[in-house]
Design a protein around this motif. Structure first.
Motif, PDB file in Angstrom:
ATOM      1  N   HIS A 187     -81.056  37.432  60.527  1.00 52.05           N
ATOM      2  CA  HIS A 187     -81.195  38.225  61.760  1.00 52.05           C
ATOM      3  C   HIS A 187     -80.420  37.575  62.882  1.00 52.05           C
ATOM      4  CE1 HIS A 187     -82.514  40.941  64.723  1.00 52.05           C
ATOM      5  NE2 HIS A 187     -83.581  40.284  65.160  1.00 52.05           N
ATOM      6  N   LEU A 188     -79.490  38.346  63.450  1.00 52.99           N
ATOM      7  CA  LEU A 188     -78.791  37.951  64.669  1.00 52.99           C
ATOM      8  C   LEU A 188     -79.482  38.702  65.800  1.00 52.99           C
ATOM      9  CD1 LEU A 188     -74.885  37.962  65.109  1.00 52.99           C
ATOM     10  CD2 LEU A 188     -76.557  37.963  66.950  1.00 52.99           C
ATOM     11  N   ALA A 189     -80.285  37.981  66.577  1.00 55.02           N
ATOM     12  CA  ALA A 189     -81.166  38.604  67.568  1.00 55.02           C
ATOM     13  C   ALA A 189     -80.574  38.562  68.967  1.00 55.02           C
ATOM     14  CB  ALA A 189     -82.535  37.900  67.567  1.00 55.02           C
ATOM     15  N   GLY A 190     -81.169  39.345  69.862  1.00 56.71           N
ATOM     16  CA  GLY A 190     -80.800  39.306  71.270  1.00 56.71           C
ATOM     17  C   GLY A 190     -81.437  38.114  71.964  1.00 56.71           C
ATOM     18  N   PRO A 191     -81.334  38.026  73.299  1.00 59.95           N
ATOM     19  CA  PRO A 191     -81.881  36.887  74.048  1.00 59.95           C
ATOM     20  C   PRO A 191     -83.373  36.687  73.787  1.00 59.95           C
ATOM     21  CG  PRO A 191     -80.479  38.245  75.441  1.00 59.95           C
ATOM     22  CD  PRO A 191     -80.654  39.006  74.168  1.00 59.95           C
ATOM     23  N   HIS A 241     -79.708  33.647  68.127  1.00 49.61           N
ATOM     24  CA  HIS A 241     -79.814  34.488  69.317  1.00 49.61           C
ATOM     25  C   HIS A 241     -78.479  34.595  70.041  1.00 49.61           C
ATOM     26  CE1 HIS A 241     -84.198  35.046  69.412  1.00 49.61           C
ATOM     27  NE2 HIS A 241     -84.241  33.861  68.823  1.00 49.61           N
ATOM     28  N   GLY A 242     -78.053  35.830  70.290  1.00 47.23           N
ATOM     29  CA  GLY A 242     -76.880  36.097  71.109  1.00 47.23           C
ATOM     30  C   GLY A 242     -77.298  36.673  72.449  1.00 47.23           C
ATOM     31  N   ASP A 243     -76.328  37.199  73.194  1.00 48.34           N
ATOM     32  CA  ASP A 243     -76.627  37.747  74.527  1.00 48.34           C
ATOM     33  C   ASP A 243     -76.333  39.244  74.610  1.00 48.34           C
ATOM     34  OD1 ASP A 243     -73.878  37.906  74.570  1.00 48.34           O
ATOM     35  OD2 ASP A 243     -73.587  36.465  76.204  1.00 48.34           O
TER      36      ASP A 243
END
Length: 339
Positions: free
Chosen positions: A189-193, A222-224
Motif C-alpha cells: 500500500h502506497l498511502a497518502g499523508p 506514505h506519499g503526499d
C-alpha cells in the motif's frame, strides 16, 4: 445619513476570548458536559450573558437575517478530491439559489481552520461547510457550536449528525479484494499523508481486507498525494515481479507506474496497480488505470441538502450512511500467473 450596520452577533470564539478559555471548553459548558471546573463554568456563563450569546439556532434567528450565503472552507493542496467536492457543492448551492463564499487555506492545521470559520461568521453566512482532510482539524471541528448550521465533509469511522462522507473504507477493501481475487498475496500500500482522514480510512480498509484473508500487511509507504511522491517511492520500493500495489490516489499511482517503467517492471505483466479517485486521465494512461471511483457530485448535493434541512427544520440528530464507491476495472491489473 448613512445607515448603521446591524451589530454582529457574538459567536463561540468571542465567548472563549472573553472568558479566557478554549472554544472546546465553551462547547462543553453549552452542552452540559462534565470535567469543567465550577469557576470556569461560571466565567463562561458570565461571558455568554455579557455578549448575549445563544447557541440555539432558533434564538439566533431573532437577531440575525438570512443572507442566502454559505461559507465553504477547504484546506491543503488543490487535490482532485477536495476541488471536485467544492465544485459540485457550489453547483448544488446555486441550484438552491444560494451563493457560496469559499475560503481555501494552504495549511492543514486547527488554528488556520478556526480563523477561517471566524472570518466567515463575521460575514454573517447562513451556514458553514468544511471539507476536512486532517485528523487534528476534524477533532477541532467536532467541538464547534457556531449558532449556524455546520456541515462537515470528512472520512472517519466515527459518524455524526453533521458529517457527510464517501465510504473510503469499503472502497479500499474493494480494491484489495480485487487484487486478492486475481491471485495476489503480496499487496503493498502506497498511502497518502499519515494525518489525512482519507488516507487513514483507506489504510484501515487495506489492513482489514488483508486480515480477513489472512494475508500479511507490511508497513505502508506514505506519499503526499502527488505524482512526484509516487515516483520517488516507486524508485526505491522493494518490489518483485508478481507483487501488487494498492495506491491511495491516482496521481501517486501515475508516479509509481512511471518509476516502475524505469526499473523495467511492466504494469500489469509484472506488477498490478489499483488507484483511487478515478481522475479523468485515469482511463487514458498506458495502461488504463484500475481505480476506485468516488461520486463527488452526489456528495456535493448531499452536503447542500443537509444545509437546507438544518436551515429550515433545525439540526437532525441522525447520522447519514456514507456514499458508496465503485471499483472501475481497467488494464493495470491482471490475474497472477505462476511460472
Amino acid at each position: 445619513m448613512a445607515q448603521e450596520k446591524p451589530a454582529r452577533a457574538a459567536n463561540i470564539f468571542d465567548v472563549a476570548r472573553l472568558a479566557g478559555v478554549s472554544h472546546q471548553t465553551v462547547s462543553r459548558v453549552i452542552n452540559g458536559l462534565p470535567n469543567v471546573r465550577p469557576a470556569t463554568k461560571e466565567r463562561v456563563e458570565q461571558a455568554m450573558k455579557q455578549l448575549r450569546y445563544s447557541p440555539s439556532p432558533a434564538a439566533r434567528a431573532l437577531v440575525t437575517r438570512r443572507t442566502r450565503t454559505i461559507g465553504l472552507i477547504t484546506s491543503g493542496s488543490v487535490d482532485y478530491g477536495p476541488s471536485s467536492i467544492a465544485m459540485h457543492f457550489n453547483r448544488a448551492a446555486r441550484d438552491a439559489r444560494y451563493s457560496v463564499d469559499t475560503v481555501s487555506t494552504g495549511e492543514r492545521d486547527p488554528e488556520t481552520a478556526k480563523r477561517a470559520v471566524e472570518g466567515l461568521l463575521r460575514q454573517r453566512v447562513d451556514a458553514v461547510v468544511i471539507v476536512v482532510n486532517d485528523a487534528e482539524v476534524l477533532e477541532m471541528v467536532r467541538a464547534l457550536d457556531l449558532g449556524v448550521p455546520l456541515v462537515v465533509a470528512a472520512s472517519t469511522a466515527r459518524r455524526g449528525p453533521q458529517l457527510v462522507a464517501i465510504d473510503q473504507y469499503r472502497g479500499a477493501r474493494a480494491a484489495v479484494r480485487h487484487l486478492a481475487e486475481l491471485g495476489h498475496t503480496q499487496i503493498l500500500h502506497l498511502a497518502g499523508p499519515e494525518q489525512s482522514t482519507d488516507a487513514i480510512e483507506r489504510v484501515r480498509g487495506w489492513r482489514d481486507e488483508l486480515a480477513a484473508r489472512r494475508l500479511v500487511a507490511p508497513e505502508p509507504r506514505h506519499g503526499d498525494w502527488s505524482a512526484e511522491s509516487g515516483f520517488a517511492i516507486g524508485a526505491d520500493l522493494e518490489i518483485a515481479r508478481g507483487t501488487s500495489v494498492f495506491v491511495g490516489n491516482d496521481q501517486m499511482a501515475i508516479g509509481l507506474m512511471s518509476a516502475l517503467r524505469r526499473r523495467d517492471l511492466l504494469v500489469p505483466d509484472d506488477v498490478s496497480i489499483v488507484g483511487f479517485d478515478d481522475i479523468p486521465e485515469a482511463a487514458y494512461l498506458y495502461p488504463p488505470l484500475t481505480t476506485v471511483r468516488q461520486d463527488f457530485a452526489a456528495l456535493g448535493q448531499m452536503m447542500m441538502q443537509k444545509v437546507l434541512v438544518a436551515l429550515e427544520e433545525g439540526e437532525n440528530e441522525s447520522a447519514d450512511t456514507p456514499l458508496p464507491t465503485q471499483l472501475v476495472v481497467r488494464d493495470s491489473t491482471r490475474e497472477l500467473t505462476i511460472g
